[in-house]
Write a protein that holds these residues in place. Structure first.
Motif, PDB file in Angstrom:
ATOM      1  N   LEU A   1      15.045 -10.211   4.453  1.00  0.00           N
ATOM      2  CA  LEU A   1      13.972 -11.084   4.928  1.00  0.00           C
ATOM      3  C   LEU A   1      12.644 -10.333   4.991  1.00  0.00           C
ATOM      4  CD1 LEU A   1      15.760 -12.856   7.932  1.00  0.00           C
ATOM      5  CD2 LEU A   1      15.570 -13.678   5.564  1.00  0.00           C
ATOM      6  N   GLU A   2      11.574 -11.057   4.699  1.00  0.00           N
ATOM      7  CA  GLU A   2      10.213 -10.541   4.905  1.00  0.00           C
ATOM      8  C   GLU A   2       9.540 -11.494   5.880  1.00  0.00           C
ATOM      9  OE1 GLU A   2       9.756  -8.980   0.291  1.00  0.00           O
ATOM     10  OE2 GLU A   2       8.207 -10.276   1.165  1.00  0.00           O
ATOM     11  N   ILE A   3       9.190 -10.967   7.029  1.00  0.00           N
ATOM     12  CA  ILE A   3       8.664 -11.827   8.086  1.00  0.00           C
ATOM     13  C   ILE A   3       7.214 -11.446   8.380  1.00  0.00           C
ATOM     14  CG2 ILE A   3       8.945 -12.589  10.472  1.00  0.00           C
ATOM     15  CD1 ILE A   3      11.858 -10.834   9.014  1.00  0.00           C
ATOM     16  N   HIS A   4       6.359 -12.451   8.356  1.00  0.00           N
ATOM     17  CA  HIS A   4       4.959 -12.223   8.732  1.00  0.00           C
ATOM     18  C   HIS A   4       4.737 -12.710  10.155  1.00  0.00           C
ATOM     19  CE1 HIS A   4       4.329 -11.936   4.343  1.00  0.00           C
ATOM     20  NE2 HIS A   4       3.340 -11.134   4.696  1.00  0.00           N
ATOM     21  N   VAL A   5       4.247 -11.834  10.995  1.00  0.00           N
ATOM     22  CA  VAL A   5       3.934 -12.183  12.371  1.00  0.00           C
ATOM     23  C   VAL A   5       2.418 -12.099  12.544  1.00  0.00           C
ATOM     24  CG1 VAL A   5       4.174 -11.474  14.787  1.00  0.00           C
ATOM     25  CG2 VAL A   5       6.128 -11.283  13.221  1.00  0.00           C
ATOM     26  N   GLN A   6       1.819 -13.230  12.919  1.00  0.00           N
ATOM     27  CA  GLN A   6       0.373 -13.232  13.212  1.00  0.00           C
ATOM     28  C   GLN A   6       0.178 -12.718  14.627  1.00  0.00           C
ATOM     29  OE1 GLN A   6      -1.389 -17.104  13.110  1.00  0.00           O
ATOM     30  NE2 GLN A   6      -2.165 -16.856  11.038  1.00  0.00           N
ATOM     31  N   LEU A   7      -0.625 -11.700  14.774  1.00  0.00           N
ATOM     32  CA  LEU A   7      -0.834 -11.149  16.113  1.00  0.00           C
ATOM     33  C   LEU A   7      -1.795 -12.035  16.900  1.00  0.00           C
ATOM     34  CD1 LEU A   7      -1.124  -7.360  15.208  1.00  0.00           C
ATOM     35  CD2 LEU A   7       0.895  -8.630  15.973  1.00  0.00           C
ATOM     36  N   SER A   8      -1.646 -12.008  18.225  1.00  0.00           N
ATOM     37  CA  SER A   8      -2.510 -12.860  19.055  1.00  0.00           C
ATOM     38  C   SER A   8      -3.578 -12.020  19.754  1.00  0.00           C
ATOM     39  CB  SER A   8      -1.675 -13.631  20.069  1.00  0.00           C
ATOM     40  OG  SER A   8      -0.833 -12.738  20.777  1.00  0.00           O
ATOM     41  N   THR A   9      -4.254 -11.184  18.974  1.00  0.00           N
ATOM     42  CA  THR A   9      -5.387 -10.431  19.509  1.00  0.00           C
ATOM     43  C   THR A   9      -6.550 -11.398  19.739  1.00  0.00           C
ATOM     44  OG1 THR A   9      -5.908  -9.973  17.210  1.00  0.00           O
ATOM     45  CG2 THR A   9      -4.818  -8.226  18.417  1.00  0.00           C
ATOM     46  N   ALA A  10      -7.605 -10.915  20.386  1.00  0.00           N
ATOM     47  CA  ALA A  10      -8.776 -11.777  20.582  1.00  0.00           C
ATOM     48  C   ALA A  10      -9.527 -11.955  19.266  1.00  0.00           C
ATOM     49  CB  ALA A  10      -9.704 -11.170  21.639  1.00  0.00           C
TER      50      ALA A  10
ATOM     51  N   LEU B   1      16.847 -14.081  13.010  1.00  0.00           N
ATOM     52  CA  LEU B   1      15.419 -14.384  13.087  1.00  0.00           C
ATOM     53  C   LEU B   1      15.046 -14.905  14.478  1.00  0.00           C
ATOM     54  CD1 LEU B   1      13.283 -14.072  10.925  1.00  0.00           C
ATOM     55  CD2 LEU B   1      13.488 -16.510  10.462  1.00  0.00           C
ATOM     56  N   GLN B   2      15.964 -15.649  15.077  1.00  0.00           N
ATOM     57  CA  GLN B   2      15.706 -16.123  16.440  1.00  0.00           C
ATOM     58  C   GLN B   2      15.625 -14.956  17.409  1.00  0.00           C
ATOM     59  OE1 GLN B   2      18.683 -19.231  16.423  1.00  0.00           O
ATOM     60  NE2 GLN B   2      17.094 -20.796  16.705  1.00  0.00           N
TER      61      GLN B   2
ATOM     62  N   ARG C   1       6.176 -16.479   9.896  1.00  0.00           N
ATOM     63  CA  ARG C   1       6.502 -17.017   8.567  1.00  0.00           C
ATOM     64  C   ARG C   1       7.576 -16.136   7.953  1.00  0.00           C
ATOM     65  NH1 ARG C   1       0.538 -17.283   8.415  1.00  0.00           N
ATOM     66  NH2 ARG C   1       0.292 -15.593   6.928  1.00  0.00           N
ATOM     67  N   CYS C   2       8.436 -16.756   7.191  1.00  0.00           N
ATOM     68  CA  CYS C   2       9.555 -15.989   6.664  1.00  0.00           C
ATOM     69  C   CYS C   2       9.806 -16.292   5.191  1.00  0.00           C
ATOM     70  CB  CYS C   2      10.810 -16.320   7.481  1.00  0.00           C
ATOM     71  SG  CYS C   2      12.249 -15.411   6.933  1.00  0.00           S
TER      72      CYS C   2
ATOM     73  N   PHE D   1      13.471 -22.639  11.653  1.00  0.00           N
ATOM     74  CA  PHE D   1      14.741 -21.909  11.612  1.00  0.00           C
ATOM     75  C   PHE D   1      15.800 -22.712  10.859  1.00  0.00           C
ATOM     76  CE2 PHE D   1      12.684 -20.028  15.364  1.00  0.00           C
ATOM     77  CZ  PHE D   1      12.752 -18.703  14.987  1.00  0.00           C
ATOM     78  N   ARG D   2      15.754 -24.024  11.064  1.00  0.00           N
ATOM     79  CA  ARG D   2      16.737 -24.892  10.414  1.00  0.00           C
ATOM     80  C   ARG D   2      16.558 -24.840   8.897  1.00  0.00           C
ATOM     81  NH1 ARG D   2      17.206 -30.488  10.269  1.00  0.00           N
ATOM     82  NH2 ARG D   2      15.038 -30.643  10.955  1.00  0.00           N
ATOM     83  N   PHE D   3      15.301 -24.882   8.445  1.00  0.00           N
ATOM     84  CA  PHE D   3      15.051 -24.873   6.998  1.00  0.00           C
ATOM     85  C   PHE D   3      15.426 -23.524   6.386  1.00  0.00           C
ATOM     86  CE2 PHE D   3      11.435 -28.135   7.688  1.00  0.00           C
ATOM     87  CZ  PHE D   3      12.387 -29.114   7.927  1.00  0.00           C
ATOM     88  N   ILE D   4      15.252 -22.478   7.166  1.00  0.00           N
ATOM     89  CA  ILE D   4      15.625 -21.161   6.655  1.00  0.00           C
ATOM     90  C   ILE D   4      17.121 -21.129   6.362  1.00  0.00           C
ATOM     91  CG2 ILE D   4      15.984 -18.760   7.389  1.00  0.00           C
ATOM     92  CD1 ILE D   4      13.176 -19.060   8.752  1.00  0.00           C
TER      93      ILE D   4
END
Lengths: 487, 69, 477
Positions: free
Chosen positions: C10-19, C168-169, C191-192, C218-221
């Motif tokens: 898996l390649e997972i993109h995590v958007q950070l919640s910085t200001a 992933l969960q 995003r995955c 998650f279901r679609f994955i």
């Protein structure tokens, strides 16, 4: 001619401070000359109004700005068709600092498109004439800046130097050109050519002016991660002797590629250095010979990415009626870039592409390591390294346009310094005959200037300026064309 | 163009004469690390300024031909 | 036919919640007016330069430590070159051969790396009905452009859609617990992509892989991966070959469509970003960040199971679902010492989830932790039976309130071992002589009739267990 034109920037600052000269009058004088010029050194001339600079260190002295620097509200094109109509919403840090110090904006100067060139012939605005001889190039890429200062169309100008673009035009136009240590001046707002090499700097009539401009341009900028600013305050040079200083000639220099007149002036310069108390020695720079190869891989590689943003989406000129995305990219860039820029994008793209990266880009960066090591070793046994700035005097317009490689070879003395990020200055050293065959006396008909390049260790600009200042005082050099172009 | 590019590429192959195994490449000459910015917001451009240079301003955005075409 | 094993990375993109964005001071935004969060830097204007966001780098190190990654003592940014309107500079600043986080591991899945990069902008597609006659076009919104991302890449260590989903969960819960991202799949902050290949069981060499892009739930994955495994299996069974390509899974139809083939793959021409200097976190900084990490889901699940005696599945459910876990802990705190932890777990993960849904945040429901704690206490005390307690919970979910008051108002108090209950049971025995006979002859099933009678009489307030006990007593069973 007006006596005002004879004032260097530093002299003008003093005169303005004393109230002998009116800033508005000085600005108008230069602005009118710039607007009426015939050598194509300006691409646009700014507002007639002078901001109130009273009490500020530069006191309203006008400054010409290379078209590579973004100035808010002023069309900025890097002399490319692709940036037609681009009005930056911000001003480059280096220019903003000069303006904050009280410099008044005079206009934008001509240059090789995206700073790619050594003759100013690669400009969407056309070639610039060398004020010493209108059939010759002023050098490049900061050709417009150098020509404008040499012709008395500006007291001084900003330039940028990636592989020699300040030093070589300064040499070709009989001026002082300083490329500071990489990182001394912010690159923010200076349109990028090769990010690891680009450095802004002054093009001036004398060494004192170069020190003055550096003083107000330099500094760490939070908008540029690679900027450091100078490690010491910039001092106005005042030394009278070179006693105790070792000036090294790198070995080996292949003098076969250097015009005899240039060599003669260089030898004379060495004698003057000795006469001023300096010692001439030799140091090995075994990899300097490979610097051009490395440079013509690294600079195009970085450029190929830096120029990707010119896609006709957010700014600049887009090809008319694109049929699709690919068509938009192809025609916008195909029509917007000139041949030299395209050449370098192709070279750079090739050098970075899968399968060639190691042989070209990575190898060039390894050569760069060796060059840095060479200089580090060299500076353990000398204070400065000296060479001619360029292997020839200014050449004719159109003379080298068909042979890019020949043009590139003209950068052989300036490029190794750029790869190492070292500070270097070009100071007028004397004159040579127009065919470069021999040195010429001041005042000789058709004689052209030759520059001496002095290189110092990182952040030793003060020492460099002192040495250049002493050399300048020791050199009989005809005043530039601004003294005879006037009237 | 091809001829000129070949000439330049031929010239730069000069580097191949050097024995460079094990030499670290130099990507930048400044010896700095961790030049970072605090996570403090700065003002963004007003929309009209952001779009002012757009060759094709469209519906508050930058228009381009349909992606994928 | 051969048996196949699926191998999934898996390649997972995590958007950070910085200001602010990764390389400029524009605020992050979601759903705002297009192009109102832009500046010369994130629009890629000529002359602009990136300056990295310190907080984003801290967040990336946090993620790396939570995933047991090696944190690189020195890492660099690279330029990844390609043309697309959503990429303002014509290159993405990413990391290549020196990512900030090296190899790691989470719940048995090995990680290749985790690196930092900037997000692309958003292309808004405008159809033929747009204002340009007959031409479809795209409008670009650069608000999202430059949002800091951490890309997490696993080794091919996963073998089914269900495993991918479950892992992933856990990853989502872990990152959420760190507080560095909203990790919301619908909004795109998680995003995955999946790289999928199959090989005959026992073979060590990997098969040709395909890449499944941008699955947004998650279901679609799980479904997408399983569909692709089935497609590859069918191909190999039919004697055909799997082609290396990038695919899109359409959850509506369950179909897979090709986005591009191997031949169309980009040469990204990565090279070190000359506008940026290396990131070199000091060991002290790394230690400081490590010490600041909260308890992570995997550790929490173990603690719930081992220390609180909660069943493994329930423990995982609570620990891997950050909102649920936090709520559960609030209920525990409200219940105080000596609470029936296991029963609280069951009520949260069973009855409450059945009513509000597994994806809801119970803290946002009408059921306060105090109310649920009290309700479970009432059940423990047999003050209300299960049926009554469920009715109370219905009321709580509906409009909140105090369980005691609801029990009182609805008359749900359990009828314990009282004379009243005894009398009703006597009546029940009398009314069901057949059942009594059956019980006496050992057929315990007959108790149902008795309980039914009692429940009817008490309107469900009696406790089935209690009734059985009293019946046994009365009949001497």
């Amino acid at each position: 001619m007006s006596d005002l034109l004879k004032l260097t920037a530093a002299q003008a600052v003093e005169a303005l401070g004393r109230g002998d000269v009116d800033a508005g009058e000085l600005h108008s004088l230069y602005r009118e000359r710039a607007a009426g010029e015939t050598i194509n050194s300006y691409v646009s001339v700014g507002d007639p109004l002078v901001p109130d600079a009273a009490g500020k260190p530069l006191a309203g002295v006008p400054i010409a700005v290379k078209d590579l620097f973004c100035v808010e509200g002023i069309e900025t094109r890097a002399c490319s068709k692709i940036l037609t109509g681009y009005i930056p919403p911000y001003t480059a840090t280096a220019i903003a600092r000069l303006q904050d110090a009280g410099a008044s904006y005079l206009g934008k100067t001509n240059m090789d498109e995206f700073a790619m060139g050594s003759s100013n012939e690669n400009s969407a605005f056309g070639a610039v004439q060398n004020p010493w001889d209108p059939t010759r190039v002023p050098g490049g890429s900061s050709g417009g800046s150098a020509a404008a200062v040499a012709a008395g169309l500006a007291p001084w100008a900003t330039g940028t130097d990636t592989g020699g673009s300040i030093r070589q035009p300064a040499a070709f136009c009989g001026l002082v050109g300083l490329k500071p240590t990489y990182g001394a001046i912010s690159r923010y707002g200076m349109i990028a050519f090769a990010s690891s090499l680009d450095q802004a700097g002054p093009i001036t009539r004398d060494v004192t002016d170069a020190a003055l401009m550096l003083k107000y341009m330099q500094g760490r900028d939070e908008m540029d991660s690679t900027s450091t600013g100078m490690t010491e305050d910039v001092m106005m040079p005042s030394s009278e002797s070179l006693a105790g200083k070792k000036f090294a000639i790198p070995a080996p220099i292949d003098w076969n590629g250097v015009q005899p007149g240039v060599k003669e002036v260089f030898d004379l310069a060495c004698k003057r250095i000795e006469a001023a108390g300096g010692e001439i020695v030799e140091v090995p720079l075994p990899h300097a010979d490979y610097a051009l190869s490395a440079y013509y891989v690294i600079a195009p590689a970085e450029a190929s990415a830096n120029l990707s943003r010119f896609d006709g989406v957010r700014f600049g000129e887009r090809a008319a009626d694109p049929t699709g995305l690919t068509d938009m990219y192809e025609r916008t860039r195909g029509d917007g870039f000139g041949p030299e820029v395209k050449r370098r994008i192709m070279l750079g793209t090739y050098a970075l592409s899968s399968g060639y990266y190691d042989a070209y880009y990575n190898r060039a960066q390894q050569v760069r390591t060796k060059i840095l090591e060479d200089y580090a070793a060299a500076f353990s046994s000398c204070d400065f390294i000296i060479t001619p700035t360029a292997p020839s005097v200014a050449f004719g317009i159109g003379e080298k346009t068909d042979d890019p490689l020949a043009m590139y070879l003209g950068d052989l003395f300036t490029v190794p310094v750029s790869l190492a990020g070292l500070p270097a200055i070009s100071v007028p050293a004397g004159l040579a005959t127009s065919d470069g065959s021999a040195a010429a006396e001041p005042g000789a008909d058709g004689a052209l200037p030759v520059g001496l390049q002095i290189v110092a260790p990182h952040f030793r600009e003060n020492a460099l300026l002192e040495a250049a200042y002493v050399f300048e005082q020791a050199t009989e050099f005809a005043d530039g064309p601004w003294t005879w172009a006037g009237s | 163009m091809t001829r000129e590019l070949s000439a330049v590429l031929g010239y730069v192959e000069h580097m191949n004469e050097l024995e460079l195994d094990g030499v670290e490449p130099t990507a930048r000459v400044v010896d700095l690390v961790n030049v970072l910015r605090e996570d403090q917001p700065r003002p963004s451009l007003p929309l009209d300024v952001a779009l002012a240079n757009a060759p094709d301003e469209a519906d508050g955005g930058f228009g381009v031909p349909a992606a994928g075409s | 036919m051969a048996e196949y094993e699926a191998v999934i990375g898996l390649e997972i993109h995590v958007q950070l919640s910085t200001a602010t964005k990764m390389f400029c001071g524009c605020r992050l935004s979601f759903g705002d007016t297009p192009n109102t969060h832009t500046c010369p830097v994130c629009l890629g204007h000529p002359g602009t330069l990136p300056v990295p966001n310190e907080e984003a780098i801290r967040s990336a190190i946090k993620i790396g430590l939570a995933l047991n990654c090696e944190i690189a003592p020195r890492s660099m940014f690279h330029r990844k070159n390609y043309f697309y309107p959503d990429l303002p500079k014509g290159y993405q600043i990413s990391q290549f051969d020196s990512p900030i986080c090296g190899e790691g591991e989470l719940a048995g899945v090995q990680l290749e790396r985790a690196h930092m990069e900037e997000d692309a902008a958003k292309n808004i597609h405008v159809g033929d009905s747009g204002r340009v006659h007959g031409a479809s076009r795209t409008v670009v919104d650069y608000n999202r452009g430059g949002t800091p991302l951490v890309e997490i890449v696993t080794k091919p260590d996963i073998h089914s859609g269900a495993q991918a989903r479950e892992w992933l969960q856990l990853l989502r819960a872990t990152v959420k617990q760190l507080g560095v991202s909203d990790v919301n799949m619908e909004e795109g902050s998680l995003r995955c992509d999946a790289n999928i290949s199959i090989r005959p069981v026992g073979q060590t060499e990997l098969g040709v892989k395909t890449e499944l892009k941008n699955m947004n739930s998650f279901r679609f994955i799980e479904r997408g991966i399983d569909a692709e495994i089935a497609r590859q299996t069918a191909l190999l069974d039919a004697g055909e070959k799997v082609q290396q390509e990038t695919l899109h899974f359409d959850p509506a139809t369950g179909s897979l469509t090709s986005l591009r083939s191997k031949e169309e793959a980009h040469d990204y021409r990565y090279f070190p970003e000359p506008d940026l200097v290396p990131v070199a976190p000091s060991p002290e900084l790394i230690d400081e960040i490590r010490a600041s990490l909260p308890e992570l889901p995997l550790a929490k699940a173990e603690r719930y199971e081992n220390e609180l005696g909660i069943a493994a599945d329930t423990a995982k459910f609570l620990a891997f679902n950050a909102d649920m876990g936090a709520y559960f802990e609030s209920v525990l705190a409200a219940a105080g010492e000596g609470a029936n932890v296991k029963r609280i777990g069951d009520w949260v993960t069973g009855e409450l989830v059945a009513r509000i849904g597994a994806d809801a945040n119970p803290a946002e429901s009408n059921v306060s932790p105090e109310a649920l704690a009290r309700l479970v206490e009432l059940v423990n005390e047999k003050a209300v039976n299960n049926t009554g307690a469920k009715t109370v919970l219905d009321k709580l979910v509906e409009g909140g309130g105090d369980p005691d008051a609801i029990v009182e108002a609805e008359g749900l108090a359990a009828m314990g071992d009282s004379d009243e209950l005894a009398g009703i049971i006597d009546a029940a025995l009398e009314a069901n002589p057949k059942a009594v006979d059956d019980l006496k002859s050992g057929n315990m099933k007959a108790i149902g009739a008795i309980i039914g009678f009692v429940m009817k009489q008490t309107q469900g307030r009696a406790d089935g267990g209690e009734v059985t006990r009293i019946v046994r007593e009365k009949l001497g069973l």
